[in-house]
Design an enzyme around this catalytic site. Structure first.
Site, mmCIF file in Angstrom:
data_model
loop_
_atom_site.group_PDB
_atom_site.id
_atom_site.type_symbol
_atom_site.label_atom_id
_atom_site.label_comp_id
_atom_site.label_asym_id
_atom_site.label_seq_id
_atom_site.Cartn_x
_atom_site.Cartn_y
_atom_site.Cartn_z
ATOM 1 N N LYS A 167 23.984 2.062 155.233
ATOM 2 C CA LYS A 167 24.105 0.845 156.035
ATOM 3 C C LYS A 167 24.513 1.276 157.431
ATOM 4 O O LYS A 167 25.081 2.358 157.612
ATOM 5 C CB LYS A 167 25.192 -0.053 155.420
ATOM 6 C CG LYS A 167 25.105 -1.491 155.806
ATOM 7 C CD LYS A 167 24.221 -2.290 154.874
ATOM 8 C CE LYS A 167 24.129 -3.727 155.329
ATOM 9 N NZ LYS A 167 23.282 -4.525 154.457
ATOM 10 N N VAL B 47 16.463 -18.826 151.267
ATOM 11 C CA VAL B 47 16.334 -18.483 149.842
ATOM 12 C C VAL B 47 16.484 -19.724 148.961
ATOM 13 O O VAL B 47 15.704 -19.940 148.032
ATOM 14 C CB VAL B 47 17.385 -17.417 149.438
ATOM 15 C CG1 VAL B 47 17.257 -17.081 147.950
ATOM 16 C CG2 VAL B 47 17.235 -16.153 150.270
HETATM 17 P P1 NAD Z 1 20.259 -19.019 155.350
HETATM 18 O O1 NAD Z 1 21.188 -18.884 156.494
HETATM 19 O O2 NAD Z 1 18.807 -19.227 155.608
HETATM 20 O O3 NAD Z 1 20.729 -20.243 154.411
HETATM 21 C C1 NAD Z 1 22.072 -20.495 154.107
HETATM 22 C C2 NAD Z 1 22.211 -21.990 153.909
HETATM 23 O O4 NAD Z 1 23.551 -22.252 153.465
HETATM 24 C C3 NAD Z 1 22.001 -22.797 155.196
HETATM 25 O O5 NAD Z 1 21.154 -23.879 154.955
HETATM 26 C C4 NAD Z 1 23.418 -23.238 155.554
HETATM 27 O O6 NAD Z 1 23.443 -24.473 156.253
HETATM 28 C C5 NAD Z 1 24.030 -23.381 154.183
HETATM 29 N N1 NAD Z 1 25.505 -23.354 154.182
HETATM 30 C C6 NAD Z 1 26.328 -22.624 154.967
HETATM 31 N N2 NAD Z 1 27.608 -22.908 154.677
HETATM 32 C C7 NAD Z 1 27.589 -23.819 153.684
HETATM 33 C C8 NAD Z 1 28.604 -24.502 152.950
HETATM 34 N N3 NAD Z 1 29.893 -24.314 153.206
HETATM 35 N N4 NAD Z 1 28.207 -25.379 151.982
HETATM 36 C C9 NAD Z 1 26.902 -25.600 151.740
HETATM 37 N N5 NAD Z 1 25.903 -24.974 152.404
HETATM 38 C C10 NAD Z 1 26.243 -24.110 153.368
HETATM 39 O O7 NAD Z 1 20.514 -17.728 154.439
HETATM 40 P P2 NAD Z 1 19.548 -17.131 153.309
HETATM 41 O O8 NAD Z 1 18.722 -16.071 153.919
HETATM 42 O O9 NAD Z 1 18.930 -18.238 152.557
HETATM 43 O O10 NAD Z 1 20.614 -16.388 152.386
HETATM 44 C C11 NAD Z 1 21.458 -17.116 151.521
HETATM 45 C C12 NAD Z 1 22.432 -16.156 150.837
HETATM 46 O O11 NAD Z 1 21.697 -15.169 150.096
HETATM 47 C C13 NAD Z 1 23.317 -15.403 151.805
HETATM 48 O O12 NAD Z 1 24.565 -15.199 151.184
HETATM 49 C C14 NAD Z 1 22.607 -14.054 151.942
HETATM 50 O O13 NAD Z 1 23.503 -13.013 152.272
HETATM 51 C C15 NAD Z 1 22.063 -13.864 150.543
HETATM 52 N N6 NAD Z 1 20.876 -13.011 150.490
HETATM 53 C C16 NAD Z 1 19.758 -13.346 151.185
HETATM 54 C C17 NAD Z 1 18.632 -12.527 151.118
HETATM 55 C C18 NAD Z 1 17.359 -12.881 151.836
HETATM 56 O O14 NAD Z 1 16.301 -12.331 151.482
HETATM 57 N N7 NAD Z 1 17.386 -13.791 152.784
HETATM 58 C C19 NAD Z 1 18.660 -11.348 150.339
HETATM 59 C C20 NAD Z 1 19.834 -11.027 149.624
HETATM 60 C C21 NAD Z 1 20.930 -11.876 149.717
#
Ligand code: NAD
Length: 373
Positions: free
Chosen positions: A80, A184
Protein backbone atom coordinates in the site's frame (compact mmCIF):
# COMPACT_ATOMS: atom_id res chain seq x y z
CA UNK A 1 8.63 5.39 15.31
CA UNK A 2 9.51 3.09 12.43
CA UNK A 3 11.91 0.50 13.82
CA UNK A 4 13.12 -2.89 12.63
CA UNK A 5 11.43 -4.36 15.69
CA UNK A 6 8.13 -3.00 14.40
CA UNK A 7 8.75 -4.30 10.85
CA UNK A 8 9.66 -7.74 12.21
CA UNK A 9 6.59 -7.88 14.44
CA UNK A 10 4.20 -6.91 11.63
CA UNK A 11 6.06 -8.97 9.01
CA UNK A 12 6.98 -6.19 6.56
CA UNK A 13 9.69 -6.72 3.98
CA UNK A 14 10.37 -3.13 2.95
CA UNK A 15 9.24 0.45 3.54
CA UNK A 16 10.33 3.12 1.08
CA UNK A 17 10.10 6.91 1.39
CA UNK A 18 9.82 8.89 -1.86
CA UNK A 19 10.77 12.58 -1.70
CA UNK A 20 10.72 15.20 -4.46
CA UNK A 21 10.76 18.73 -2.97
CA UNK A 22 10.20 20.49 -6.32
CA UNK A 23 6.58 19.30 -6.41
CA UNK A 24 6.12 18.61 -2.69
CA UNK A 25 5.98 14.83 -3.05
CA UNK A 26 6.12 12.96 0.24
CA UNK A 27 5.10 9.36 -0.29
CA UNK A 28 5.61 6.15 1.66
CA UNK A 29 5.28 2.69 0.12
CA UNK A 30 5.04 -0.32 2.40
CA UNK A 31 5.66 -3.75 0.89
CA UNK A 32 4.39 -6.24 3.41
CA UNK A 33 4.84 -9.69 1.91
CA UNK A 34 5.65 -10.84 -1.63
CA UNK A 35 5.46 -14.61 -1.07
CA UNK A 36 2.58 -14.90 -3.54
CA UNK A 37 3.62 -12.28 -6.09
CA UNK A 38 4.16 -8.54 -6.55
CA UNK A 39 2.69 -6.39 -3.80
CA UNK A 40 -0.51 -4.77 -5.06
CA UNK A 41 -2.47 -2.10 -3.23
CA UNK A 42 -3.82 1.38 -3.82
CA UNK A 43 -2.33 4.78 -3.07
CA UNK A 44 -4.14 6.98 -0.58
CA UNK A 45 -3.67 10.76 -0.35
CA UNK A 46 -4.42 12.22 3.06
CA UNK A 47 -3.44 15.33 5.07
CA UNK A 48 -1.96 13.25 7.90
CA UNK A 49 -1.42 15.22 11.10
CA UNK A 50 2.04 13.69 11.45
CA UNK A 51 4.46 11.44 9.57
CA UNK A 52 4.01 8.94 12.38
CA UNK A 53 0.30 8.70 11.60
CA UNK A 54 1.04 8.15 7.89
CA UNK A 55 3.52 5.36 8.72
CA UNK A 56 1.00 3.63 11.01
CA UNK A 57 -1.65 3.79 8.30
CA UNK A 58 0.54 2.44 5.50
CA UNK A 59 1.87 -0.41 7.66
CA UNK A 60 -1.63 -1.47 8.74
CA UNK A 61 -3.17 -1.18 5.26
CA UNK A 62 -0.36 -3.03 3.46
CA UNK A 63 -0.56 -5.96 5.90
CA UNK A 64 -4.30 -6.12 5.25
CA UNK A 65 -3.64 -6.40 1.51
CA UNK A 66 -1.42 -9.47 2.01
CA UNK A 67 -4.27 -11.23 3.80
CA UNK A 68 -6.86 -10.10 1.27
CA UNK A 69 -4.87 -11.36 -1.72
CA UNK A 70 -3.93 -14.60 0.03
CA UNK A 71 -7.46 -15.52 1.09
CA UNK A 72 -8.82 -14.58 -2.35
CA UNK A 73 -6.52 -17.05 -4.08
CA UNK A 74 -4.65 -14.30 -5.95
CA UNK A 75 -0.99 -14.57 -6.86
CA UNK A 76 -0.28 -11.17 -5.39
CA UNK A 77 1.50 -9.88 -2.35
CA UNK A 78 0.39 -7.08 -0.05
CA UNK A 79 1.42 -3.47 -0.36
CA UNK A 80 0.00 0.00 0.00
CA UNK A 81 1.15 3.59 -0.42
CA UNK A 82 0.28 6.91 1.15
CA UNK A 83 0.97 10.39 -0.15
CA UNK A 84 1.09 12.97 2.61
CA UNK A 85 -0.79 16.06 1.44
CA UNK A 86 -4.06 17.85 1.07
CA UNK A 87 -5.89 16.43 -1.98
CA UNK A 88 -7.66 19.78 -2.48
CA UNK A 89 -4.44 21.86 -2.64
CA UNK A 90 -1.39 19.70 -3.22
CA UNK A 91 -2.20 17.69 -6.36
CA UNK A 92 -0.33 18.40 -9.59
CA UNK A 93 0.75 16.61 -12.74
CA UNK A 94 4.37 16.85 -11.58
CA UNK A 95 3.57 15.25 -8.21
CA UNK A 96 1.87 12.18 -9.71
CA UNK A 97 4.45 11.81 -12.47
CA UNK A 98 7.29 12.06 -9.95
CA UNK A 99 5.47 9.44 -7.89
CA UNK A 100 5.10 7.23 -10.99
CA UNK A 101 8.84 7.42 -11.67
CA UNK A 102 9.61 6.23 -8.16
CA UNK A 103 7.11 3.34 -8.55
CA UNK A 104 8.88 2.43 -11.80
CA UNK A 105 12.20 2.30 -9.93
CA UNK A 106 10.84 -0.56 -7.80
CA UNK A 107 10.83 -2.78 -10.90
CA UNK A 108 7.42 -4.26 -10.27
CA UNK A 109 7.84 -5.24 -6.62
CA UNK A 110 4.93 -2.88 -5.94
CA UNK A 111 1.92 -2.21 -8.20
CA UNK A 112 -0.33 0.69 -7.35
CA UNK A 113 -3.99 1.62 -7.98
CA UNK A 114 -6.57 4.17 -6.77
CA UNK A 115 -7.52 4.50 -3.14
CA UNK A 116 -9.02 7.28 -1.03
CA UNK A 117 -8.70 10.74 -2.70
CA UNK A 118 -6.96 9.42 -5.81
CA UNK A 119 -8.82 9.92 -9.10
CA UNK A 120 -8.58 8.21 -12.48
CA UNK A 121 -6.88 11.41 -13.74
CA UNK A 122 -4.20 11.10 -11.02
CA UNK A 123 -3.67 7.45 -11.90
CA UNK A 124 -3.37 8.37 -15.58
CA UNK A 125 -0.48 10.70 -14.65
CA UNK A 126 1.18 7.87 -12.71
CA UNK A 127 0.61 5.58 -15.71
CA UNK A 128 2.51 8.01 -17.95
CA UNK A 129 5.67 7.07 -16.06
CA UNK A 130 5.15 3.44 -15.14
CA UNK A 131 3.27 0.33 -16.19
CA UNK A 132 3.17 -0.88 -12.59
CA UNK A 133 -0.27 0.57 -12.04
CA UNK A 134 -3.77 -0.84 -12.44
CA UNK A 135 -7.32 0.43 -12.12
CA UNK A 136 -6.70 2.60 -15.17
CA UNK A 137 -9.59 3.76 -17.28
CA UNK A 138 -11.21 1.31 -19.75
CA UNK A 139 -10.31 3.64 -22.60
CA UNK A 140 -6.62 3.21 -21.67
CA UNK A 141 -6.97 -0.58 -21.64
CA UNK A 142 -7.82 -0.90 -17.95
CA UNK A 143 -10.68 -2.64 -16.15
CA UNK A 144 -12.75 0.48 -15.31
CA UNK A 145 -15.07 0.85 -12.33
CA UNK A 146 -14.55 -2.01 -9.83
CA UNK A 147 -17.86 -1.48 -7.96
CA UNK A 148 -20.01 -4.01 -9.92
CA UNK A 149 -17.41 -6.74 -9.23
CA UNK A 150 -17.13 -5.80 -5.57
CA UNK A 151 -20.94 -6.00 -5.37
CA UNK A 152 -20.97 -9.40 -7.10
CA UNK A 153 -18.44 -10.76 -4.59
CA UNK A 154 -20.50 -9.42 -1.70
CA UNK A 155 -23.57 -11.10 -3.22
CA UNK A 156 -21.74 -14.46 -3.55
CA UNK A 157 -20.67 -14.15 0.10
CA UNK A 158 -24.30 -13.50 1.02
CA UNK A 159 -25.38 -16.65 -0.83
CA UNK A 160 -22.79 -18.60 1.17
CA UNK A 161 -24.17 -17.04 4.37
CA UNK A 162 -27.72 -18.02 3.39
CA UNK A 163 -26.57 -21.59 2.72
CA UNK A 164 -25.04 -21.76 6.19
CA UNK A 165 -27.86 -20.06 8.11
CA UNK A 166 -31.00 -21.16 6.25
CA UNK A 167 -29.76 -24.25 4.43
CA UNK A 168 -30.30 -22.90 0.92
CA UNK A 169 -28.36 -20.58 -1.33
CA UNK A 170 -31.33 -18.64 -2.63
CA UNK A 171 -31.91 -15.14 -1.25
CA UNK A 172 -35.55 -15.08 -2.42
CA UNK A 173 -37.78 -13.34 0.15
CA UNK A 174 -34.87 -12.65 2.51
CA UNK A 175 -35.07 -9.16 4.00
CA UNK A 176 -31.73 -7.46 3.36
CA UNK A 177 -30.83 -4.07 4.88
CA UNK A 178 -28.23 -2.18 2.86
CA UNK A 179 -26.46 0.66 4.66
CA UNK A 180 -25.07 2.99 1.99
CA UNK A 181 -26.32 2.87 -1.59
CA UNK A 182 -23.27 4.42 -3.25
CA UNK A 183 -21.28 2.71 -6.00
CA UNK A 184 -21.26 -0.77 -4.43
CA UNK A 185 -24.52 -0.64 -2.42
CA UNK A 186 -26.61 0.26 -5.47
CA UNK A 187 -25.09 -2.56 -7.56
CA UNK A 188 -25.68 -5.00 -4.71
CA UNK A 189 -29.31 -3.85 -4.47
CA UNK A 190 -29.81 -4.58 -8.18
CA UNK A 191 -28.44 -8.12 -7.79
CA UNK A 192 -30.65 -8.70 -4.74
CA UNK A 193 -33.66 -7.33 -6.55
CA UNK A 194 -33.08 -9.79 -9.41
CA UNK A 195 -32.74 -12.60 -6.83
CA UNK A 196 -36.16 -11.78 -5.33
CA UNK A 197 -34.94 -10.40 -1.98
CA UNK A 198 -36.82 -7.69 -0.08
CA UNK A 199 -34.63 -4.62 0.17
CA UNK A 200 -34.46 -2.05 2.95
CA UNK A 201 -31.87 0.68 2.71
CA UNK A 202 -30.49 3.76 4.36
CA UNK A 203 -28.16 6.55 3.30
CA UNK A 204 -27.37 10.16 4.15
CA UNK A 205 -27.03 11.44 0.60
CA UNK A 206 -30.31 12.75 -0.85
CA UNK A 207 -28.94 12.25 -4.35
CA UNK A 208 -28.09 8.58 -3.76
CA UNK A 209 -31.39 7.91 -1.97
CA UNK A 210 -33.26 9.30 -4.96
CA UNK A 211 -31.15 7.33 -7.43
CA UNK A 212 -31.84 4.14 -5.47
CA UNK A 213 -35.60 4.84 -5.45
CA UNK A 214 -35.50 5.35 -9.22
CA UNK A 215 -33.35 2.35 -10.09
CA UNK A 216 -34.56 -0.23 -7.54
CA UNK A 217 -38.18 0.71 -7.08
CA UNK A 218 -39.16 -2.26 -4.87
CA UNK A 219 -37.09 -1.02 -1.94
CA UNK A 220 -37.92 0.79 1.28
CA UNK A 221 -35.97 3.68 2.81
CA UNK A 222 -35.29 3.55 6.57
CA UNK A 223 -33.89 6.55 8.45
CA UNK A 224 -30.20 6.07 9.42
CA UNK A 225 -30.86 6.36 13.17
CA UNK A 226 -33.48 3.57 13.10
CA UNK A 227 -31.56 1.22 10.83
CA UNK A 228 -29.61 -1.04 13.23
CA UNK A 229 -32.73 -1.98 15.20
CA UNK A 230 -34.92 -2.63 12.14
CA UNK A 231 -36.18 -6.18 11.52
CA UNK A 232 -34.07 -7.75 8.78
CA UNK A 233 -32.54 -11.16 8.00
CA UNK A 234 -29.27 -9.77 6.66
CA UNK A 235 -27.45 -6.55 7.48
CA UNK A 236 -25.23 -5.40 4.58
CA UNK A 237 -22.88 -2.57 5.62
CA UNK A 238 -21.80 -0.78 2.44
CA UNK A 239 -20.92 2.67 3.75
CA UNK A 240 -18.52 2.92 6.69
CA UNK A 241 -16.21 0.76 8.75
CA UNK A 242 -16.62 -0.06 12.47
CA UNK A 243 -20.43 -0.27 12.40
CA UNK A 244 -20.31 -3.58 14.29
CA UNK A 245 -19.54 -2.41 17.81
CA UNK A 246 -20.72 -2.44 21.44
CA UNK A 247 -23.52 0.06 20.72
CA UNK A 248 -24.92 -1.59 17.57
CA UNK A 249 -24.62 -5.33 18.34
CA UNK A 250 -27.38 -5.34 21.02
CA UNK A 251 -29.73 -3.68 18.49
CA UNK A 252 -29.20 -6.21 15.67
CA UNK A 253 -32.15 -8.48 14.79
CA UNK A 254 -30.40 -10.04 11.78
CA UNK A 255 -28.93 -13.56 11.52
CA UNK A 256 -26.20 -12.62 9.02
CA UNK A 257 -23.89 -9.63 8.55
CA UNK A 258 -22.52 -9.49 5.02
CA UNK A 259 -21.47 -6.24 3.36
CA UNK A 260 -18.77 -4.57 1.29
CA UNK A 261 -17.47 -2.01 3.80
CA UNK A 262 -13.86 -2.35 4.95
CA UNK A 263 -13.07 -3.13 8.60
CA UNK A 264 -16.68 -3.68 9.70
CA UNK A 265 -15.73 -4.93 13.17
CA UNK A 266 -14.75 -1.98 15.36
CA UNK A 267 -12.40 -4.27 17.27
CA UNK A 268 -11.34 -7.86 16.60
CA UNK A 269 -13.16 -9.05 19.73
CA UNK A 270 -16.50 -8.06 18.17
CA UNK A 271 -16.17 -11.14 15.94
CA UNK A 272 -16.35 -13.29 19.07
CA UNK A 273 -19.30 -11.29 20.41
CA UNK A 274 -21.25 -11.96 17.19
CA UNK A 275 -20.44 -15.67 17.41
CA UNK A 276 -21.76 -15.80 21.00
CA UNK A 277 -24.97 -14.11 19.94
CA UNK A 278 -25.46 -16.53 17.02
CA UNK A 279 -25.04 -13.89 14.31
CA UNK A 280 -23.02 -15.17 11.35
CA UNK A 281 -20.45 -12.72 9.99
CA UNK A 282 -18.98 -13.02 6.50
CA UNK A 283 -15.31 -11.96 6.46
CA UNK A 284 -15.25 -8.43 4.99
CA UNK A 285 -11.83 -8.60 3.41
CA UNK A 286 -12.78 -11.69 1.40
CA UNK A 287 -16.28 -10.79 0.31
CA UNK A 288 -15.28 -7.27 -0.78
CA UNK A 289 -12.28 -8.58 -2.78
CA UNK A 290 -14.19 -8.60 -6.10
CA UNK A 291 -12.73 -5.21 -7.06
CA UNK A 292 -9.20 -6.40 -6.34
CA UNK A 293 -9.78 -9.61 -8.33
CA UNK A 294 -11.05 -7.51 -11.20
CA UNK A 295 -7.98 -5.24 -11.39
CA UNK A 296 -5.60 -8.15 -10.85
CA UNK A 297 -6.36 -9.55 -14.30
CA UNK A 298 -5.52 -6.28 -16.08
CA UNK A 299 -1.96 -7.53 -16.53
CA UNK A 300 -3.00 -10.68 -18.36
CA UNK A 301 -5.69 -8.94 -20.42
CA UNK A 302 -8.94 -7.94 -18.77
CA UNK A 303 -12.20 -9.62 -19.77
CA UNK A 304 -15.56 -9.37 -18.02
CA UNK A 305 -16.23 -13.13 -18.07
CA UNK A 306 -12.79 -13.92 -16.65
CA UNK A 307 -13.33 -11.43 -13.87
CA UNK A 308 -16.79 -12.78 -12.98
CA UNK A 309 -15.55 -16.35 -12.93
CA UNK A 310 -12.88 -15.37 -10.44
CA UNK A 311 -15.30 -13.39 -8.28
CA UNK A 312 -17.70 -16.36 -8.20
CA UNK A 313 -15.09 -18.32 -6.20
CA UNK A 314 -15.94 -16.13 -3.20
CA UNK A 315 -18.97 -18.38 -2.57
CA UNK A 316 -16.88 -21.51 -1.90
CA UNK A 317 -14.11 -19.69 -0.08
CA UNK A 318 -16.63 -18.12 2.29
CA UNK A 319 -18.06 -21.59 3.02
CA UNK A 320 -14.50 -22.87 3.70
CA UNK A 321 -13.96 -20.08 6.19
CA UNK A 322 -17.21 -20.84 8.02
CA UNK A 323 -16.07 -24.50 8.17
CA UNK A 324 -12.71 -23.52 9.74
CA UNK A 325 -14.60 -21.34 12.21
CA UNK A 326 -16.74 -24.34 13.23
CA UNK A 327 -13.90 -26.89 13.33
CA UNK A 328 -11.60 -24.71 15.42
CA UNK A 329 -14.40 -23.00 17.35
CA UNK A 330 -13.04 -19.56 16.48
CA UNK A 331 -14.81 -16.45 15.17
CA UNK A 332 -15.13 -16.10 11.39
CA UNK A 333 -12.74 -13.12 11.25
CA UNK A 334 -10.02 -15.29 12.84
CA UNK A 335 -10.86 -18.21 10.55
CA UNK A 336 -10.27 -15.98 7.50
CA UNK A 337 -6.80 -15.17 8.86
CA UNK A 338 -6.14 -18.90 9.35
CA UNK A 339 -6.98 -19.63 5.71
CA UNK A 340 -4.79 -16.76 4.47
CA UNK A 341 -1.86 -17.78 6.69
CA UNK A 342 -2.14 -21.45 5.62
CA UNK A 343 -1.81 -20.43 1.97
CA UNK A 344 1.13 -18.11 2.66
CA UNK A 345 2.95 -20.79 4.67
CA UNK A 346 2.38 -23.53 2.11
CA UNK A 347 3.54 -21.31 -0.77
CA UNK A 348 6.66 -20.28 1.16
CA UNK A 349 7.56 -23.96 1.49
CA UNK A 350 7.37 -24.76 -2.23
CA UNK A 351 9.67 -21.84 -3.03
CA UNK A 352 12.66 -23.72 -1.62
CA UNK A 353 12.80 -25.86 -4.77
CA UNK A 354 15.70 -24.80 -7.01
CA UNK A 355 14.37 -23.99 -10.47
CA UNK A 356 17.53 -24.67 -12.49
CA UNK A 357 17.28 -21.59 -14.69
CA UNK A 358 20.65 -22.17 -16.40
CA UNK A 359 24.07 -20.62 -16.14
CA UNK A 360 22.87 -17.05 -15.52
CA UNK A 361 21.20 -18.22 -12.35
CA UNK A 362 23.83 -20.73 -11.25
CA UNK A 363 24.53 -19.36 -7.82
CA UNK A 364 21.39 -17.83 -6.30
CA UNK A 365 21.03 -18.81 -2.68
CA UNK A 366 24.22 -20.87 -2.80
CA UNK A 367 25.31 -19.69 0.62
CA UNK A 368 22.03 -20.82 2.09
CA UNK A 369 22.32 -24.25 0.47
CA UNK A 370 25.91 -24.55 1.64
CA UNK A 371 24.84 -23.78 5.20
CA UNK A 372 22.13 -26.43 4.99
CA UNK A 373 24.72 -29.07 4.08
P1 NAD B 1 -19.43 5.31 -2.04
O1 NAD B 1 -18.80 6.51 -1.45
O2 NAD B 1 -19.77 5.30 -3.49
O3 NAD B 1 -20.80 4.97 -1.25
C1 NAD B 1 -20.92 5.08 0.14
C2 NAD B 1 -22.36 5.44 0.44
O4 NAD B 1 -22.53 5.41 1.86
C3 NAD B 1 -22.74 6.84 -0.04
O5 NAD B 1 -23.97 6.80 -0.71
C4 NAD B 1 -22.82 7.63 1.27
O6 NAD B 1 -23.76 8.70 1.20
C5 NAD B 1 -23.29 6.56 2.22
N1 NAD B 1 -23.03 6.87 3.64
C6 NAD B 1 -21.97 7.52 4.18
N2 NAD B 1 -22.13 7.63 5.51
C7 NAD B 1 -23.30 7.03 5.81
C8 NAD B 1 -24.01 6.82 7.03
N3 NAD B 1 -23.55 7.27 8.19
N4 NAD B 1 -25.19 6.14 6.96
C9 NAD B 1 -25.68 5.71 5.79
N5 NAD B 1 -25.04 5.89 4.61
C10 NAD B 1 -23.88 6.55 4.62
O7 NAD B 1 -18.46 4.09 -1.65
P2 NAD B 1 -18.41 2.65 -2.34
O8 NAD B 1 -17.35 2.66 -3.37
O9 NAD B 1 -19.78 2.20 -2.65
O10 NAD B 1 -17.83 1.78 -1.13
C11 NAD B 1 -18.65 1.42 -0.03
C12 NAD B 1 -17.82 0.68 1.01
O11 NAD B 1 -17.24 -0.49 0.42
C13 NAD B 1 -16.67 1.51 1.55
O12 NAD B 1 -16.48 1.14 2.90
C14 NAD B 1 -15.47 1.02 0.73
O13 NAD B 1 -14.25 1.16 1.43
C15 NAD B 1 -15.82 -0.45 0.56
N6 NAD B 1 -15.22 -1.05 -0.64
C16 NAD B 1 -15.49 -0.54 -1.87
C17 NAD B 1 -14.92 -1.13 -3.00
C18 NAD B 1 -15.23 -0.63 -4.38
O14 NAD B 1 -14.99 -1.37 -5.35
N7 NAD B 1 -15.78 0.55 -4.53
C19 NAD B 1 -14.06 -2.24 -2.86
C20 NAD B 1 -13.80 -2.74 -1.56
C21 NAD B 1 -14.39 -2.13 -0.47
Amino acid sequence: MLTFEKLYSMGHEEVIFFSEPSCGLKAIVAIHDTTLGPALGGTRMWPYASEEEAIEDVLRLSRGMTYKAAVSGLNLGGGKAVIIGDPKKDKSEALFRAYGRFIESLNGRYITAEDVNISVQDIDNVYTETNYVCGVDKTSGGSGNPAPYTALGTFRGMEAGATKVWGERSLKDKVVGIQGVGSVGLELAKLLNDAGAKILFTDISEENIQRMKNEVSHSEFIAPEAFYGTNMDIYAPCALGATVNDETIPQFKCKLINGAANNQLKEDRHGAVLKERGILYSPDYLINAGGLMNVSIEFEGWADAKSRRMVDTIYNTTLNIYAISDEQNIPVNKAADVLAERRLESMKKIQTTYLGRGSDHRFPGSKVRHNKI
